[in-house]
Design an enzyme around this catalytic site. Structure first.
Site, PDB file in Angstrom:
ATOM      1  N   SER A  30      33.586  36.078  40.173  1.00 31.73           N
ATOM      2  CA  SER A  30      34.506  36.808  39.077  1.00 31.73           C
ATOM      3  C   SER A  30      35.411  37.888  39.774  1.00 31.73           C
ATOM      4  O   SER A  30      35.470  38.089  40.760  1.00 31.73           O
ATOM      5  CB  SER A  30      33.806  37.469  38.135  1.00 31.73           C
ATOM      6  N   THR A  33      40.547  38.216  43.004  1.00 33.95           N
ATOM      7  CA  THR A  33      40.709  37.735  44.414  1.00 33.95           C
ATOM      8  C   THR A  33      40.296  36.165  44.176  1.00 33.95           C
ATOM      9  O   THR A  33      40.838  35.371  44.710  1.00 33.95           O
ATOM     10  CB  THR A  33      39.930  38.144  45.491  1.00 33.95           C
ATOM     11  N   GLY A  88      34.112  38.076  44.999  1.00 33.15           N
ATOM     12  CA  GLY A  88      34.651  39.072  45.458  1.00 33.15           C
ATOM     13  C   GLY A  88      33.914  40.398  45.493  1.00 33.15           C
ATOM     14  O   GLY A  88      32.491  40.012  45.538  1.00 33.15           O
ATOM     15  N   ALA A  89      34.381  41.545  45.987  1.00 32.73           N
ATOM     16  CA  ALA A  89      33.493  42.771  46.050  1.00 32.73           C
ATOM     17  C   ALA A  89      34.302  43.960  45.731  1.00 32.73           C
ATOM     18  O   ALA A  89      35.688  44.000  45.821  1.00 32.73           O
ATOM     19  CB  ALA A  89      32.820  43.055  47.410  1.00 32.73           C
ATOM     20  N   GLY A 101      30.351  44.668  40.671  1.00 33.16           N
ATOM     21  CA  GLY A 101      30.086  44.842  39.152  1.00 33.16           C
ATOM     22  C   GLY A 101      31.252  45.495  38.574  1.00 33.16           C
ATOM     23  O   GLY A 101      31.189  45.926  37.301  1.00 33.16           O
ATOM     24  N   GLY A 102      32.340  45.740  39.453  1.00 35.17           N
ATOM     25  CA  GLY A 102      33.676  46.189  38.798  1.00 35.17           C
ATOM     26  C   GLY A 102      34.206  45.399  37.615  1.00 35.17           C
ATOM     27  O   GLY A 102      34.695  45.853  36.781  1.00 35.17           O
ATOM     28  N   GLU A 109      26.547  36.953  39.016  1.00 33.45           N
ATOM     29  CA  GLU A 109      27.048  36.719  40.521  1.00 33.45           C
ATOM     30  C   GLU A 109      25.686  37.069  41.398  1.00 33.45           C
ATOM     31  O   GLU A 109      25.899  36.118  42.462  1.00 33.45           O
ATOM     32  CB  GLU A 109      28.059  38.000  40.710  1.00 33.45           C
TER      33      GLU A 109
HETATM   34  O1  DER Z   1      32.806  42.471  39.716  1.00 36.81           O
HETATM   35  C1  DER Z   1      32.673  42.026  40.992  1.00 36.81           C
HETATM   36  O2  DER Z   1      31.795  42.254  41.679  1.00 36.81           O
HETATM   37  C2  DER Z   1      33.997  41.270  41.295  1.00 36.81           C
HETATM   38  O3  DER Z   1      33.687  40.338  42.457  1.00 36.81           O
HETATM   39  C3  DER Z   1      35.150  42.347  41.581  1.00 36.81           C
HETATM   40  O4  DER Z   1      34.791  43.575  41.233  1.00 36.81           O
HETATM   41  C4  DER Z   1      35.974  42.020  42.810  1.00 36.81           C
HETATM   42  O5  DER Z   1      37.180  42.216  42.011  1.00 36.81           O
HETATM   43  P1  DER Z   1      38.531  42.147  42.641  1.00 36.81           P
HETATM   44  O6  DER Z   1      38.448  40.761  43.360  1.00 36.81           O
HETATM   45  O7  DER Z   1      39.380  41.821  41.282  1.00 36.81           O
HETATM   46  O8  DER Z   1      38.989  43.243  43.540  1.00 36.81           O
END
Ligand code: DER
Length: 253
Positions: A30, A33, A88-89, A101-102, A109
């Site tokens: 999610s 990226t 992503g992270a 978890g952003g 995930e």
């Molecule tokens: O929620 C998550 O862990 C997502 O992977 C995320 O926070 C990464 O988001 P971005 O690719 O928009 O930085």
């Protein structure tokens, strides 16, 4: 370099290094990226047999809008492992532990990441820090709504200074709901010690001296009654933060 081109470069490298066009099941994470990851996969492969496993509503839309075929995680036969999962992270440390978890999708995930033989974390250079909670200040935690007050209280006893229920701003009054209809608490902690920090005696890492090591804190939060999942991903072997590699290669992506 601008962030979008950094994300696109990390995604392109992750797919060219790790995506196998003969794969049958591929996890798709999610966030923003991951869109570049799906774009790169779409360019490289037109294999109609591949099934893409989403990590939530947004992830499923990204798969569908790219003309790829989704398959629901809970419809996978028990015997099936995903060949690979990309995600992503929000932050990645030197031992490739992640804060995730952003985007409030951390539960699915983690389900998908753990069901994959290989987990590729695609992260631009902003996410690359020596310790978790350096640039990203909080740990996202998915909680049953009824348990929010008691979990907030427990997090304070673990040393979180000011844990907050995540509410949206303009889009909706009241707390954000996850794909599981749960709530998210964002809990600030001081930067988390790595396993190497413990070996080097930089702290006990169990909260008793005010320091926490990545996995110990993840387990301590996971044990709190009312917690569904914790946005700390650690010990996922095969995790490879492409963004880190880009940075390590000295490319200013
Ligand atoms: O929620 C998550 O862990 C997502 O992977 C995320 O926070 C990464 O988001 P971005 O690719 O928009 O930085």
């Amino acid at each position: 370099a601008d962030i979008e081109s950094a994300k696109r470069a990390a995604a392109a490298k992750a797919v060219s290094d790790w995506f196998d066009p003969e794969a049958t099941h591929v996890g798709i994470g999610s966030g923003s990226t991951i869109k570049y990851v799906v774009e790169a996969i779409q360019k490289q492969s037109n294999n109609p047999r591949i099934r893409f496993v989403p990590t939530g509503w947004q992830s499923r839309q990204v798969i569908i809008q790219a003309g790829l075929t989704p398959i629901a995680f809970d419809s996978l036969p028990e015997s099936v492992m995903l060949d690979i999962a990309f995600d992503g992270a929000d932050e990645v440390d030197e031992e490739l532990n992640c804060i995730k978890g952003g985007g409030a999708c951390l539960f699915q995930e983690k389900l998908v990441a753990e069901r994959a033989r290989k987990f590729i974390c695609v992260a631009d250079y902003r996410k690359n820090q020596s310790r978790l909670l350096t640039n990203w200040p909080t740990i996202p935690i998915e909680v049953a709504p009824i348990a929010v007050p008691t979990v907030l209280r427990s997090l304070r006893t673990l040393g979180s200074t000011n844990p907050q229920l995540r509410t949206t701003t303009l889009e909706k009054s009241g707390p954000l709901k996850t794909d599981q209809d749960f709530f998210i608490i964002d809990a600030p902690f001081k930067p988390l010690l790595t396993a190497r920090d413990l070996v080097e005696g930089k702290g006990k890492g169990d909260g008793s001296d005010g320091t926490w090591e990545v996995d110990r804190l993840c387990q301590a939060i996971k044990r709190l009654t009312g917690v569904l999942e914790v946005g700390i991903f650690s010990g996922l072997n095969g995790i490879d933060a492409e963004g880190l590699r880009e940075k390590a290669a000295g490319k200013s992506v």
